[in-house]
Scaffold this motif. Structure first.
Motif, PDB file in Angstrom:
ATOM      1  N   GLN A 206       0.546  -1.359   0.030  1.00 50.37           N
ATOM      2  CA  GLN A 206      -0.013  -0.061   0.112  1.00 50.37           C
ATOM      3  C   GLN A 206       0.838   1.202  -0.089  1.00 50.37           C
ATOM      4  OE1 GLN A 206      -3.452  -0.080   2.767  1.00 50.37           O
ATOM      5  NE2 GLN A 206      -2.695  -2.002   3.463  1.00 50.37           N
ATOM      6  N   GLY A 207       2.081   0.945  -0.141  1.00 51.73           N
ATOM      7  CA  GLY A 207       3.056   2.111  -0.172  1.00 51.73           C
ATOM      8  C   GLY A 207       2.927   3.250  -1.434  1.00 51.73           C
ATOM      9  N   ARG A 208       3.356   4.378  -1.080  1.00 54.11           N
ATOM     10  CA  ARG A 208       3.499   5.272  -2.020  1.00 54.11           C
ATOM     11  C   ARG A 208       4.728   6.311  -2.063  1.00 54.11           C
ATOM     12  NH1 ARG A 208      -2.270   7.740   0.277  1.00 54.11           N
ATOM     13  NH2 ARG A 208      -0.984   7.845   2.153  1.00 54.11           N
ATOM     14  N   VAL A 209       4.901   6.991  -3.316  1.00 59.23           N
ATOM     15  CA  VAL A 209       5.589   8.197  -3.561  1.00 59.23           C
ATOM     16  C   VAL A 209       4.842   9.178  -3.777  1.00 59.23           C
ATOM     17  CG1 VAL A 209       7.685   9.130  -4.710  1.00 59.23           C
ATOM     18  CG2 VAL A 209       7.491   6.916  -4.301  1.00 59.23           C
ATOM     19  N   VAL A 210       4.984  10.518  -2.758  1.00 56.50           N
ATOM     20  CA  VAL A 210       4.076  11.423  -2.597  1.00 56.50           C
ATOM     21  C   VAL A 210       4.867  12.591  -2.909  1.00 56.50           C
ATOM     22  CG1 VAL A 210       2.478  12.895  -1.143  1.00 56.50           C
ATOM     23  CG2 VAL A 210       2.508  10.118  -1.182  1.00 56.50           C
ATOM     24  N   ARG A 211       4.483  13.668  -3.361  1.00 60.59           N
ATOM     25  CA  ARG A 211       4.912  14.899  -3.675  1.00 60.59           C
ATOM     26  C   ARG A 211       4.114  16.059  -3.187  1.00 60.59           C
ATOM     27  NH1 ARG A 211       4.507  19.662  -7.034  1.00 60.59           N
ATOM     28  NH2 ARG A 211       6.345  20.380  -7.735  1.00 60.59           N
ATOM     29  N   ILE A 212       4.740  16.923  -2.127  1.00 62.09           N
ATOM     30  CA  ILE A 212       3.831  17.819  -1.400  1.00 62.09           C
ATOM     31  C   ILE A 212       4.728  19.046  -1.983  1.00 62.09           C
ATOM     32  CG2 ILE A 212       3.363  18.849   0.737  1.00 62.09           C
ATOM     33  CD1 ILE A 212       3.905  16.089   2.026  1.00 62.09           C
ATOM     34  N   SER A 213       3.962  20.130  -2.207  1.00 57.89           N
ATOM     35  CA  SER A 213       4.665  21.402  -2.749  1.00 57.89           C
ATOM     36  C   SER A 213       5.296  22.158  -1.336  1.00 57.89           C
ATOM     37  CB  SER A 213       3.437  22.282  -3.505  1.00 57.89           C
ATOM     38  OG  SER A 213       2.519  22.595  -2.532  1.00 57.89           O
ATOM     39  N   ARG A 214       6.137  22.891  -1.989  1.00 65.11           N
ATOM     40  CA  ARG A 214       6.931  23.636  -0.832  1.00 65.11           C
ATOM     41  C   ARG A 214       6.034  24.575  -0.029  1.00 65.11           C
ATOM     42  NH1 ARG A 214      10.192  27.799  -4.886  1.00 65.11           N
ATOM     43  NH2 ARG A 214       8.637  29.530  -5.146  1.00 65.11           N
ATOM     44  N   ASP A 215       4.900  24.894  -0.531  1.00 64.94           N
ATOM     45  CA  ASP A 215       3.919  25.524   0.758  1.00 64.94           C
ATOM     46  C   ASP A 215       3.044  24.892   1.384  1.00 64.94           C
ATOM     47  OD1 ASP A 215       2.312  24.859  -1.488  1.00 64.94           O
ATOM     48  OD2 ASP A 215       1.558  26.895  -2.105  1.00 64.94           O
ATOM     49  N   GLY A 216       3.031  23.434   1.203  1.00 65.98           N
ATOM     50  CA  GLY A 216       2.144  22.371   1.940  1.00 65.98           C
ATOM     51  C   GLY A 216       0.822  22.529   1.370  1.00 65.98           C
ATOM     52  N   GLU A 217       0.654  23.189   0.443  1.00 65.85           N
ATOM     53  CA  GLU A 217      -0.861  23.403  -0.169  1.00 65.85           C
ATOM     54  C   GLU A 217      -1.254  22.212  -1.256  1.00 65.85           C
ATOM     55  OE1 GLU A 217      -3.060  25.125   1.224  1.00 65.85           O
ATOM     56  OE2 GLU A 217      -1.536  25.833   2.686  1.00 65.85           O
ATOM     57  N   HIS A 218      -0.234  21.840  -1.828  1.00 63.99           N
ATOM     58  CA  HIS A 218      -0.522  20.616  -3.101  1.00 63.99           C
ATOM     59  C   HIS A 218       0.042  19.453  -2.779  1.00 63.99           C
ATOM     60  CE1 HIS A 218      -2.747  23.882  -5.214  1.00 63.99           C
ATOM     61  NE2 HIS A 218      -1.453  24.844  -4.620  1.00 63.99           N
ATOM     62  N   VAL A 219      -0.810  18.371  -2.896  1.00 63.66           N
ATOM     63  CA  VAL A 219      -0.194  16.921  -2.652  1.00 63.66           C
ATOM     64  C   VAL A 219      -0.445  16.146  -3.878  1.00 63.66           C
ATOM     65  CG1 VAL A 219      -0.334  14.761  -1.094  1.00 63.66           C
ATOM     66  CG2 VAL A 219      -0.466  17.303  -0.219  1.00 63.66           C
ATOM     67  N   ASP A 220       0.226  15.439  -4.391  1.00 58.91           N
ATOM     68  CA  ASP A 220       0.135  14.478  -5.592  1.00 58.91           C
ATOM     69  C   ASP A 220       0.864  13.347  -5.168  1.00 58.91           C
ATOM     70  OD1 ASP A 220      -1.096  16.157  -7.369  1.00 58.91           O
ATOM     71  OD2 ASP A 220       0.896  17.329  -7.276  1.00 58.91           O
ATOM     72  N   VAL A 221       0.111  11.861  -5.418  1.00 64.37           N
ATOM     73  CA  VAL A 221       0.515  10.819  -5.383  1.00 64.37           C
ATOM     74  C   VAL A 221       1.170  10.273  -6.658  1.00 64.37           C
ATOM     75  CG1 VAL A 221       0.046   8.051  -4.945  1.00 64.37           C
ATOM     76  CG2 VAL A 221      -1.079  10.163  -3.541  1.00 64.37           C
ATOM     77  N   LEU A 222       2.468  10.087  -6.802  1.00 65.36           N
ATOM     78  CA  LEU A 222       3.191   9.697  -7.968  1.00 65.36           C
ATOM     79  C   LEU A 222       3.429   8.437  -8.235  1.00 65.36           C
ATOM     80  CD1 LEU A 222       6.226  12.329  -7.688  1.00 65.36           C
ATOM     81  CD2 LEU A 222       3.972  12.775  -8.584  1.00 65.36           C
ATOM     82  N   ALA A 223       3.193   7.540  -7.226  1.00 67.46           N
ATOM     83  CA  ALA A 223       3.028   6.050  -7.315  1.00 67.46           C
ATOM     84  C   ALA A 223       2.646   5.438  -6.212  1.00 67.46           C
ATOM     85  CB  ALA A 223       4.462   5.498  -7.601  1.00 67.46           C
ATOM     86  N   GLN A 224       1.953   4.389  -6.378  1.00 64.94           N
ATOM     87  CA  GLN A 224       1.174   3.665  -5.462  1.00 64.94           C
ATOM     88  C   GLN A 224       1.282   2.174  -5.556  1.00 64.94           C
ATOM     89  OE1 GLN A 224      -2.740   5.020  -5.533  1.00 64.94           O
ATOM     90  NE2 GLN A 224      -2.919   4.599  -7.624  1.00 64.94           N
ATOM     91  N   ASP A 225       0.419   1.490  -4.566  1.00 69.30           N
ATOM     92  CA  ASP A 225       0.932  -0.089  -4.517  1.00 69.30           C
ATOM     93  C   ASP A 225       2.188  -0.509  -4.385  1.00 69.30           C
ATOM     94  OD1 ASP A 225      -1.973  -0.180  -4.722  1.00 69.30           O
ATOM     95  OD2 ASP A 225      -2.011   0.164  -6.694  1.00 69.30           O
TER      96      ASP A 225
END
Length: 364
Positions: A206-225
């Motif tokens: 269930q692990g992920r690679v996550v990107r968080i913008s430098r202001d902490g406002e925007h989050v994207d999952v780049l890879a999952q499972d």
């Protein structure tokens, strides 16, 4: 951050419990001692004795590549009575060349973040905050603050280099599920890329690679499972991310575009670790990968094309140490500092890297 196979998250859960109870003394270190781990800001001397014995286990690439012998710098910690272990992580050098290290399983009141003077073999406690189970550390290129992952509580926190002005940078769920943030990397603009080891305790991918913008406002999952993603680092040209999966012993490559969006992903290196598992990753100026090993106090070095170049080993007959979790290579130089832990305590070792260090070989 490595996990001990028989109880992968039990120790971190214990740390969370200790936060509430506020207890804390430590046991001694066989064959050595640590004089006084005190409150934040108080300098302490370390004089742990050498640990001798025979290292065991085999990692990928022992069929080829040369052996680099690391040398002990100093002992930083001993086994904590409350958690039954010590686990050093996240070595990172600031712009002045001062080295910072975290102890994942340190209970409340004991140094969780340490600033190390390698020349004088002393350290200062930067943070003893009891709630966190810090698994990595990195300085942001955007605001210069020290960022830490709190694995147990699913948070990213930041602080000034002296430990003051502590802030919660990110907390909460992503796509309906909390994080177990392990390692982190920054891109040139200061956006964060996190290896999320969610699912490790259940043994599920269930692990992920996550990107968080430098202001902490925007989050994207780049890879999952993913199978307990652990180490994460950009390549030298910031074209993509290397990340390891602890329970699959593999290193994958995630190619990104200029906006941080994924364009491709593939398995790059398979690590035949035996009892050892893939831990944190660092990359030097020649794009060589330094793969830490949990379950063996050694580090495997690969080229960007997957060729095994070297294995970093401890001196012969070293015992009491089980994992070489992470490394920081001096930016602009080849001196490397490796965190090594086990029942014998938490140690800092040094070796000469194959190429000069950069931001991608400094922390995470």
């Amino acid at each position: 951050m490595r996990r001990f196979p028989m109880r992968p998250l039990a120790v971190l859960a214990t740390v969370g419990t200790l936060v509430l109870t506020g207890c804390g003394t430590e046991t001694g270190v066989p064959g050595g001692r640590v004089s006084g781990e005190r409150t934040s800001g108080e300098q302490v001397a370390v004089d742990g004795a050498p640990v001798d014995g025979a290292s065991a286990g085999r990692a990928s690439g022992d069929r080829a590549g040369r052996t680099i012998r690391a040398q002990k710098v100093m002992q930083l910690t001993r086994t904590h009575q409350e958690t039954g272990m010590t686990l050093l992580e996240g070595p990172v050098l600031d712009e002045s060349g001062r080295l910072y290290v975290v102890d994942v399983t340190a209970p409340e009141g004991k140094p969780k973040v340490m600033r190390v003077d390698v020349r004088n073999k002393t350290f200062r406690a930067v943070s003893t905050e009891g709630r966190a189970a810090c698994t990595s550390a990195q300085f942001s290129p955007y605001d210069g603050r020290l960022y830490l992952t709190d694995f147990a509580h699913g948070e990213i926190v930041s602080m000034a280099a002296d430990g003051s002005d502590r802030r919660t940078f990110f907390s909460g769920e992503i796509d309906g599920a909390p994080m177990n943030p392990d390692d982190l990397a920054f891109d040139r603009e200061g956006h964060l890329y996190i290896s999320d080891s969610r699912g490790l305790s259940e043994g599920t991918a269930q692990g992920r690679v996550v990107r968080i913008s430098r202001d902490g406002e925007h989050v994207d999952v780049l890879a999952q499972d993913l199978a307990a993603p652990n180490g994460i680092s950009f390549d030298e040209e910031y074209r993509g991310l290397w990340f390891s999966e602890l329970t699959e012993n593999r290193i994958s490559y995630l190619r990104l575009d200029a906006r941080g969006k994924v364009t491709s992903r593939h398995t790059a290196i398979r690590v035949d670790g035996g009892i050892a598992q893939t831990d944190s990753i660092a990359v030097d100026a020649d794009d060589n990968l330094y793969q830490g090993l949990h379950g063996r106090p050694a580090m495997a070095v690969y080229s960007r094309n997957g060729e095994h170049l070297a294995t970093v080993e401890l001196p012969a007959r070293t015992t009491g140490l089980e994992s070489a979790t992470n490394v920081a290579i001096t930016p602009g130089g080849t001196k490397a500092y490796m965190t090594v832990s086990g029942p014998g305590g938490g140690f800092l070792y040094t070796f000469d890297a194959l190429a000069k260090g950069t931001r991608q070989s400094n922390g995470g």
